[in-house]
Each structure stands twice: as structure tokens, then as C-alpha cells.
Design a protein around this motif. Structure first.
Motif, PDB file in Angstrom:
ATOM      1  N   TYR A  30       8.767 -13.172  -1.453  1.00  0.00           N
ATOM      2  CA  TYR A  30       9.955 -12.451  -1.924  1.00  0.00           C
ATOM      3  C   TYR A  30      11.103 -12.698  -0.973  1.00  0.00           C
ATOM      4  CZ  TYR A  30       6.823 -10.142  -5.156  1.00  0.00           C
ATOM      5  OH  TYR A  30       5.930  -9.883  -6.164  1.00  0.00           O
ATOM      6  N   PRO A  31      12.333 -12.661  -1.469  1.00  0.00           N
ATOM      7  CA  PRO A  31      12.747 -12.383  -2.850  1.00  0.00           C
ATOM      8  C   PRO A  31      12.266 -13.481  -3.792  1.00  0.00           C
ATOM      9  CG  PRO A  31      14.647 -13.045  -1.545  1.00  0.00           C
ATOM     10  CD  PRO A  31      13.481 -12.952  -0.605  1.00  0.00           C
ATOM     11  N   LYS A  33      12.638 -15.357  -7.524  1.00  0.00           N
ATOM     12  CA  LYS A  33      13.521 -15.629  -8.658  1.00  0.00           C
ATOM     13  C   LYS A  33      12.663 -15.782  -9.908  1.00  0.00           C
ATOM     14  CE  LYS A  33      17.161 -18.309  -8.150  1.00  0.00           C
ATOM     15  NZ  LYS A  33      18.036 -19.494  -8.050  1.00  0.00           N
ATOM     16  N   VAL A  49      16.375  -3.803 -11.090  1.00  0.00           N
ATOM     17  CA  VAL A  49      16.801  -5.139 -10.693  1.00  0.00           C
ATOM     18  C   VAL A  49      18.277  -5.301 -11.035  1.00  0.00           C
ATOM     19  CG1 VAL A  49      16.456  -7.617 -11.021  1.00  0.00           C
ATOM     20  CG2 VAL A  49      14.487  -6.059 -11.081  1.00  0.00           C
ATOM     21  N   LEU A  68      16.792 -11.994  -9.399  1.00  0.00           N
ATOM     22  CA  LEU A  68      16.093 -12.022  -8.123  1.00  0.00           C
ATOM     23  C   LEU A  68      15.409 -10.675  -7.909  1.00  0.00           C
ATOM     24  CD1 LEU A  68      15.943 -14.214  -5.947  1.00  0.00           C
ATOM     25  CD2 LEU A  68      17.751 -13.019  -4.744  1.00  0.00           C
ATOM     26  N   ILE A  69      14.103 -10.700  -7.698  1.00  0.00           N
ATOM     27  CA  ILE A  69      13.343  -9.481  -7.428  1.00  0.00           C
ATOM     28  C   ILE A  69      13.112  -9.421  -5.924  1.00  0.00           C
ATOM     29  CG2 ILE A  69      11.187  -8.248  -7.830  1.00  0.00           C
ATOM     30  CD1 ILE A  69      11.152  -9.472 -10.619  1.00  0.00           C
ATOM     31  N   ALA A  70      13.583  -8.343  -5.315  1.00  0.00           N
ATOM     32  CA  ALA A  70      13.628  -8.237  -3.855  1.00  0.00           C
ATOM     33  C   ALA A  70      12.255  -8.179  -3.192  1.00  0.00           C
ATOM     34  CB  ALA A  70      14.459  -7.028  -3.440  1.00  0.00           C
ATOM     35  N   ASP A  71      11.337  -7.395  -3.749  1.00  0.00           N
ATOM     36  CA  ASP A  71      10.029  -7.254  -3.111  1.00  0.00           C
ATOM     37  C   ASP A  71       8.972  -6.833  -4.130  1.00  0.00           C
ATOM     38  OD1 ASP A  71      10.103  -4.327  -3.346  1.00  0.00           O
ATOM     39  OD2 ASP A  71      11.448  -4.348  -1.632  1.00  0.00           O
ATOM     40  N   HIS A  72       7.723  -6.806  -3.685  1.00  0.00           N
ATOM     41  CA  HIS A  72       6.612  -6.513  -4.594  1.00  0.00           C
ATOM     42  C   HIS A  72       6.680  -5.085  -5.142  1.00  0.00           C
ATOM     43  CE1 HIS A  72       2.707  -7.060  -6.415  1.00  0.00           C
ATOM     44  NE2 HIS A  72       2.326  -5.900  -5.893  1.00  0.00           N
TER      45      HIS A  72
END
Length: 159
Positions: A30-31, A33, A49, A68-72
């Protein structure tokens, strides 16, 4: 290898969205995409998001978006939200999320990132708030496109 997960109503699929995300993206960096495709017959927004607003499945152009996903943990919250909306609307397939493979760095990609404007992904009210915070005056009946131009021009002038 491109990873993909299909999320929907657990009562129809027999699969928990959080378990699917944890399994498919267990070792993701992470991040992250991802391309998100809406398969539901209504527009959806997921505030988890930034900028994730998708039009209904019949709108080919705007029913898909790369985000874009920042973290789990954020990915898990997104999966829970999708699951709840899919359950309420009885959608066996609500969203498909596919990892975007890293492409070799080139100048076109850098130009695309540089072309991102401060107003991108903001709602009408968010743009108005940003202008007020910067002390920029605008007509009360201004259109979103005009407000966005003011915000972007101010950011460029102060860059």
C-alpha cells in the motif's frame, strides 16, 4: 499478476467481502492503485476512498474509476460498505476491484500526475469551502466549473 476481487451481497454470494479482500490482497503493498467497476443499477459513492463516486452500470464511461487505496484497513472498510449497499439492493455482483499493475516509469505518467488540479474530485460545496478558506470571493450563483477554475488558478499562482 493482476489481482481482482468481486464484491456483492453475502446472502446471495455466500462470501464475506472482508474475507475476499483479505485473501486476494493479503500481500499487497500500500498505497494500492485499483480500478473499481460499478455493476449496480444506481450511482454509488464511497467516502472511504477519496474521489470514489461511480455512476450506474449503464454509464460505461463513469461507472469505472482508478483510485488509490491508502492501506489494508481502509480497504476492509470499503469492502464492508460495498457489502452493505449490495445487501440492501440485492446485488449479487456490486463492484469489481482490480489491482493496476505497475507500468514502467515514463514521462507521460509523470505528466498525468502533474496535471492533477486542486479541484479534481471535489464536490461543489467542497470547492466553495476551499475558496472561502483561501479568502477568494465568488458570485453566489457561480457554476461548479467556474468555481473550480478559480481554485485551480489560485493554486497555480501560489505554487
Amino acid at each position: 499478476m493482476t489481482r481482482t476481487v468481486e464484491l456483492g451481497a453475502p446472502s446471495l454470494t455466500g462470501k464475506d467481502a472482508n474475507d475476499l479482500v483479505a485473501e486476494v490482497f493479503a500481500d499487497a503493498a500500500y498505497p494500492l492503485k485499483v480500478v473499481v467497476q460499478n455493476h449496480m443499477p444506481q450511482d454509488v459513492v464511497f467516502p472511504e476512498v477519496e474521489g470514489l463516486f461511480l455512476r450506474h452500470v449503464a454509464n460505461r464511461k463513469d461507472s469505472q474509476k482508478t483510485v488509490l487505496i491508502a492501506d489494508h484497513d481502509l480497504f476492509q472498510r470499503l469492502a464492508s460498505s460495498v457489502e452493505q449497499i449490495a445487501e440492501l439492493n440485492r446485488c449479487e455482483l456490486a463492484l469489481t476491484l482490480s489491482e493496476v499493475a505497475d507500468a514502467p516509469a515514463d514521462t507521460d505518467a509523470a505528466d498525468t500526475d502533474a496535471a492533477r488540479k486542486p479541484s479534481d474530485g471535489l464536490s461543489y460545496d467542497q470547492i466553495k469551502d476551499a475558496l472561502k478558506a483561501r479568502g477568494i470571493e465568488f458570485p453566489a450563483n457561480a457554476k461548479k466549473v467556474d468555481l473550480a477554475a478559480l481554485l485551480d488558478a489560485d493554486a497555480a499562482a501560489n505554487a
